[in-house]
Design a protein around this motif. Sequence first.
Motif, PDB file in Angstrom:
ATOM      1  N   THR A 192       0.837  -1.410  -0.101  1.00 21.96           N
ATOM      2  CA  THR A 192      -0.076   0.000  -0.037  1.00 21.96           C
ATOM      3  C   THR A 192       0.741   1.299   0.030  1.00 21.96           C
ATOM      4  O   THR A 192       0.660   2.150  -0.618  1.00 21.96           O
ATOM      5  CB  THR A 192      -0.763   0.241   1.317  1.00 21.96           C
ATOM      6  OG1 THR A 192      -1.880  -1.172   1.102  1.00 21.96           O
ATOM      7  CG2 THR A 192      -1.854   1.228   1.389  1.00 21.96           C
ATOM      8  N   LEU A 193       1.843   1.266   0.847  1.00 22.91           N
ATOM      9  CA  LEU A 193       2.846   2.416   0.529  1.00 22.91           C
ATOM     10  C   LEU A 193       3.416   2.517  -0.715  1.00 22.91           C
ATOM     11  O   LEU A 193       3.486   3.601  -1.035  1.00 22.91           O
ATOM     12  CB  LEU A 193       4.036   2.257   1.930  1.00 22.91           C
ATOM     13  CG  LEU A 193       3.368   2.471   3.372  1.00 22.91           C
ATOM     14  CD1 LEU A 193       4.473   1.915   4.393  1.00 22.91           C
ATOM     15  CD2 LEU A 193       2.995   3.947   3.430  1.00 22.91           C
ATOM     16  N   GLU A 202       3.532   5.572  -5.877  1.00 22.78           N
ATOM     17  CA  GLU A 202       3.514   5.685  -7.242  1.00 22.78           C
ATOM     18  C   GLU A 202       2.156   6.589  -7.606  1.00 22.78           C
ATOM     19  O   GLU A 202       2.379   7.442  -8.382  1.00 22.78           O
ATOM     20  CB  GLU A 202       3.218   4.302  -7.934  1.00 22.78           C
ATOM     21  CG  GLU A 202       4.351   3.421  -7.770  1.00 22.78           C
ATOM     22  CD  GLU A 202       5.543   3.996  -8.631  1.00 22.78           C
ATOM     23  OE1 GLU A 202       5.293   4.462  -9.752  1.00 22.78           O
ATOM     24  OE2 GLU A 202       6.812   3.993  -8.040  1.00 22.78           O
ATOM     25  N   ALA A 203       1.112   6.685  -6.700  1.00 26.20           N
ATOM     26  CA  ALA A 203       0.243   7.705  -6.984  1.00 26.20           C
ATOM     27  C   ALA A 203       0.917   9.100  -7.008  1.00 26.20           C
ATOM     28  O   ALA A 203       0.441   9.991  -7.701  1.00 26.20           O
ATOM     29  CB  ALA A 203      -1.043   7.563  -5.915  1.00 26.20           C
ATOM     30  N   ALA A 204       1.554   9.448  -5.864  1.00 24.53           N
ATOM     31  CA  ALA A 204       2.048  10.809  -5.577  1.00 24.53           C
ATOM     32  C   ALA A 204       3.123  11.062  -7.009  1.00 24.53           C
ATOM     33  O   ALA A 204       3.019  12.413  -7.255  1.00 24.53           O
ATOM     34  CB  ALA A 204       2.921  10.738  -4.319  1.00 24.53           C
ATOM     35  N   ARG A 249       6.423  13.258 -11.853  1.00 19.31           N
ATOM     36  CA  ARG A 249       7.236  12.497 -12.902  1.00 19.31           C
ATOM     37  C   ARG A 249       7.331  13.403 -14.417  1.00 19.31           C
ATOM     38  O   ARG A 249       8.284  13.453 -14.829  1.00 19.31           O
ATOM     39  CB  ARG A 249       7.007  11.162 -13.467  1.00 19.31           C
ATOM     40  CG  ARG A 249       7.400  10.139 -12.478  1.00 19.31           C
ATOM     41  CD  ARG A 249       7.288   8.700 -13.004  1.00 19.31           C
ATOM     42  NE  ARG A 249       7.830   8.032 -11.915  1.00 19.31           N
ATOM     43  CZ  ARG A 249       6.982   7.080 -11.146  1.00 19.31           C
ATOM     44  NH1 ARG A 249       5.637   7.082 -11.420  1.00 19.31           N
ATOM     45  NH2 ARG A 249       7.565   6.369 -10.129  1.00 19.31           N
ATOM     46  N   PRO A 250       6.100  14.052 -14.511  1.00 18.97           N
ATOM     47  CA  PRO A 250       6.079  14.826 -16.138  1.00 18.97           C
ATOM     48  C   PRO A 250       7.234  16.021 -15.834  1.00 18.97           C
ATOM     49  O   PRO A 250       7.896  16.370 -16.719  1.00 18.97           O
ATOM     50  CB  PRO A 250       4.860  15.364 -16.198  1.00 18.97           C
ATOM     51  CG  PRO A 250       4.025  14.082 -15.518  1.00 18.97           C
ATOM     52  CD  PRO A 250       4.642  13.682 -14.220  1.00 18.97           C
ATOM     53  N   ILE A 268      -2.091  17.933  -5.516  1.00 21.36           N
ATOM     54  CA  ILE A 268      -2.537  16.790  -4.636  1.00 21.36           C
ATOM     55  C   ILE A 268      -3.143  17.398  -3.528  1.00 21.36           C
ATOM     56  O   ILE A 268      -4.320  16.701  -3.065  1.00 21.36           O
ATOM     57  CB  ILE A 268      -0.900  16.196  -4.160  1.00 21.36           C
ATOM     58  CG1 ILE A 268      -0.238  15.689  -5.150  1.00 21.36           C
ATOM     59  CG2 ILE A 268      -1.169  15.170  -3.071  1.00 21.36           C
ATOM     60  CD1 ILE A 268       1.094  15.287  -4.953  1.00 21.36           C
ATOM     61  N   GLN A 269      -2.829  18.275  -2.856  1.00 24.59           N
ATOM     62  CA  GLN A 269      -3.477  18.991  -1.666  1.00 24.59           C
ATOM     63  C   GLN A 269      -5.003  19.372  -2.008  1.00 24.59           C
ATOM     64  O   GLN A 269      -5.757  19.322  -1.323  1.00 24.59           O
ATOM     65  CB  GLN A 269      -2.809  20.097  -1.111  1.00 24.59           C
ATOM     66  CG  GLN A 269      -3.301  20.645   0.212  1.00 24.59           C
ATOM     67  CD  GLN A 269      -2.570  21.462   0.725  1.00 24.59           C
ATOM     68  OE1 GLN A 269      -1.345  21.216   1.184  1.00 24.59           O
ATOM     69  NE2 GLN A 269      -2.731  23.036   1.035  1.00 24.59           N
TER      70      GLN A 269
END
Length: 140
Positions: free
Chosen positions: A11-12, A17-19, A24-25, A116-117
Amino acid sequence: MSRTRPSLTLTLLQAREAAMAFFRPALNEHGLTEQQWRVIRILNQHKEVEVYRLAELACILKPSMTGVLNRMIRDGYVIKRKSDTDQRRVHVRLTEKGENAFAAMKEDMERNYQRIQDQFGKDKMQELLQLLNEFKKINP
């Protein structure tokens, strides 16, 4: 039949990966790897760090750190110098090019943190960071 416990480590990794999908772009646009960005960010904050400590702070295995730093030296982002008091110790700091890379990426990275926030929520983000910092302190 017993149920399998949810995997904390998986899960971590999935959360990481979601973050990273947000960041990455920008890294690709600036031609930097995740590891290189972590090194640049840490050196921007600490100015000069011993190689072993830099590896710890950047969560990069020491053998891998050697390759990352060699590429960053080749590309002009960092320089190494031996300690004045102990020739076995090596310190690393950003070059002007490394400082410029941080400055160029800072706004992109801040914009992505804000995205994200905005989706996750400010209070939840603060709580998540607090919980993760507490988690890092537990002993195996």
